[in-house]
Design a protein around this motif. Structure first.
Motif, PDB file in Angstrom:
ATOM      1  N   PRO A 137       0.778  -1.379  -0.089  1.00 48.17           N
ATOM      2  CA  PRO A 137      -0.058  -0.086   0.060  1.00 48.17           C
ATOM      3  C   PRO A 137       0.813   1.208   0.131  1.00 48.17           C
ATOM      4  O   PRO A 137       0.299   2.359  -0.649  1.00 48.17           O
ATOM      5  N   VAL A 138       2.154   1.208   0.636  1.00 42.08           N
ATOM      6  CA  VAL A 138       3.052   2.436   0.705  1.00 42.08           C
ATOM      7  C   VAL A 138       4.102   2.239  -0.100  1.00 42.08           C
ATOM      8  O   VAL A 138       4.707   1.105  -0.099  1.00 42.08           O
ATOM      9  N   PRO A 139       4.441   3.102  -0.899  1.00 43.08           N
ATOM     10  CA  PRO A 139       5.506   2.786  -2.116  1.00 43.08           C
ATOM     11  C   PRO A 139       6.946   3.020  -1.411  1.00 43.08           C
ATOM     12  O   PRO A 139       7.874   2.844  -2.237  1.00 43.08           O
ATOM     13  N   TRP A 140       7.089   3.591  -0.228  1.00 41.93           N
ATOM     14  CA  TRP A 140       8.570   3.900   0.325  1.00 41.93           C
ATOM     15  C   TRP A 140       8.385   3.586   1.495  1.00 41.93           C
ATOM     16  O   TRP A 140       7.636   3.290   2.475  1.00 41.93           O
ATOM     17  N   GLN A 141       9.877   3.002   2.010  1.00 39.17           N
ATOM     18  CA  GLN A 141      10.321   2.774   3.433  1.00 39.17           C
ATOM     19  C   GLN A 141      11.234   3.473   3.933  1.00 39.17           C
ATOM     20  O   GLN A 141      11.961   4.110   3.064  1.00 39.17           O
ATOM     21  N   PRO A 142      11.849   3.548   5.213  1.00 47.48           N
ATOM     22  CA  PRO A 142      12.861   4.365   5.618  1.00 47.48           C
ATOM     23  C   PRO A 142      14.223   3.729   4.990  1.00 47.48           C
ATOM     24  O   PRO A 142      14.325   2.450   4.697  1.00 47.48           O
ATOM     25  N   GLY A 143      14.977   4.666   4.794  1.00 45.20           N
ATOM     26  CA  GLY A 143      16.190   4.297   3.940  1.00 45.20           C
ATOM     27  C   GLY A 143      15.924   4.471   2.635  1.00 45.20           C
ATOM     28  O   GLY A 143      17.123   4.429   1.932  1.00 45.20           O
ATOM     29  N   ASP A 144      14.783   4.604   1.909  1.00 44.43           N
ATOM     30  CA  ASP A 144      14.711   4.619   0.329  1.00 44.43           C
ATOM     31  C   ASP A 144      15.177   6.282   0.145  1.00 44.43           C
ATOM     32  O   ASP A 144      14.821   7.052   0.868  1.00 44.43           O
ATOM     33  N   ARG A 145      15.522   6.277  -1.229  1.00 41.36           N
ATOM     34  CA  ARG A 145      16.069   7.726  -1.618  1.00 41.36           C
ATOM     35  C   ARG A 145      14.822   8.197  -2.608  1.00 41.36           C
ATOM     36  O   ARG A 145      14.336   7.559  -3.180  1.00 41.36           O
ATOM     37  N   VAL A 146      14.661   9.618  -2.349  1.00 41.06           N
ATOM     38  CA  VAL A 146      13.752  10.152  -3.365  1.00 41.06           C
ATOM     39  C   VAL A 146      14.224  11.670  -3.964  1.00 41.06           C
ATOM     40  O   VAL A 146      15.013  12.267  -3.332  1.00 41.06           O
ATOM     41  N   ARG A 147      13.752  11.581  -5.254  1.00 44.48           N
ATOM     42  CA  ARG A 147      14.008  12.841  -5.890  1.00 44.48           C
ATOM     43  C   ARG A 147      12.788  13.273  -6.630  1.00 44.48           C
ATOM     44  O   ARG A 147      11.882  12.774  -6.949  1.00 44.48           O
ATOM     45  N   PHE A 148      12.731  14.743  -6.466  1.00 46.61           N
ATOM     46  CA  PHE A 148      11.615  15.382  -7.214  1.00 46.61           C
ATOM     47  C   PHE A 148      12.119  15.852  -8.758  1.00 46.61           C
ATOM     48  O   PHE A 148      13.123  16.230  -8.879  1.00 46.61           O
TER      49      PHE A 148
END
Length: 208
Positions: A193-204
């Motif tokens: 249900p949630v696409p991210w978890q702690p430690g994942d990297r994110v860019r806008f």
């Protein structure tokens, strides 16, 4: 690194305050303990939910202390990079102009600076699917609104203090809204249900 501290929450949960909270959470997923239902990470904090009929808190604390002694801080090997397409400004980013002026940048330069960053999911909280994203330099950290909005639209990309985030659903909120994404961040019909978890990297990524 300071010694971990433990605190029972009732008779079925134990919180562990430690800089290794993320690593302990990962370890419990790989090597689950009998009687432990779930572990919930936050910033330097892990809450471990357990069955008090099969496991007592003192035994669990001793086991977790032993686990922590064998762990060390490391970059998660399973981290992913999530690229979030964002429409900035105009009607969907009512605070963009204010934020740009606050940093003495043009709106275009502010957007470029934000999209140049690689952020990281520190922890999930506030509402299902909401991730607190760390990694904003001091020059892009925005003060929260003096009075929170009663309703922030879902998909709003916002900045508040040292954090960035995306509102998964319509809620009140006091962060500065700079844009909007059509991505869904909480959907119970998906296997995850949630696409991210702690430690994942994110860019806008700015949409034109």
């Amino acid at each position: 690194m300071s010694a971990p501290t433990f605190m029972l929450l009732g008779d079925a949960a134990l919180t562990v305050s430690t800089s290794l909270a993320r690593e302990l959470h990962a370890d419990l997923r790989v090597r689950p303990l009998p009687g432990v239902h779930e572990s919930v990470p936050a910033l330097n904090l892990l809450t471990v939910l357990f069955d008090p009929l099969t496991l007592d808190g003192s035994t669990l604390e001793d086991t977790l202390r032993s686990r922590l002694a064998g762990l060390h801080v490391h970059a998660p090997t399973e981290s992913r990079t999530l690229v979030i397409p964002v429409s900035f400004g105009e009607d969907v980013g009512p605070d963009l102009a204010w934020c740009a002026a606050h940093t003495q940048r043009s709106e275009a330069a502010f957007i470029a600076a934000l999209c140049d960053l690689t952020l990281e999911v520190a922890f999930l909280g506030f509402t299902p699917g909401f991730a607190f994203l760390t990694g904003l330099p001091a020059g892009l950290q925005m003060p929260r609104l003096d009075a929170p909005r009663e309703r922030v639209p879902p998909g709003s990309v916002a900045l508040g203090g040292p954090w960035a985030g995306v509102y998964p659903r319509a809620t009140p909120g006091g962060w500065r809204i700079v844009g909007h994404t059509a991505m869904e961040f909480f959907d119970l019909s998906r296997p995850e249900p949630v696409p991210w978890q702690p430690g994942d990297r994110v860019r806008f990524e700015a949409l034109t």
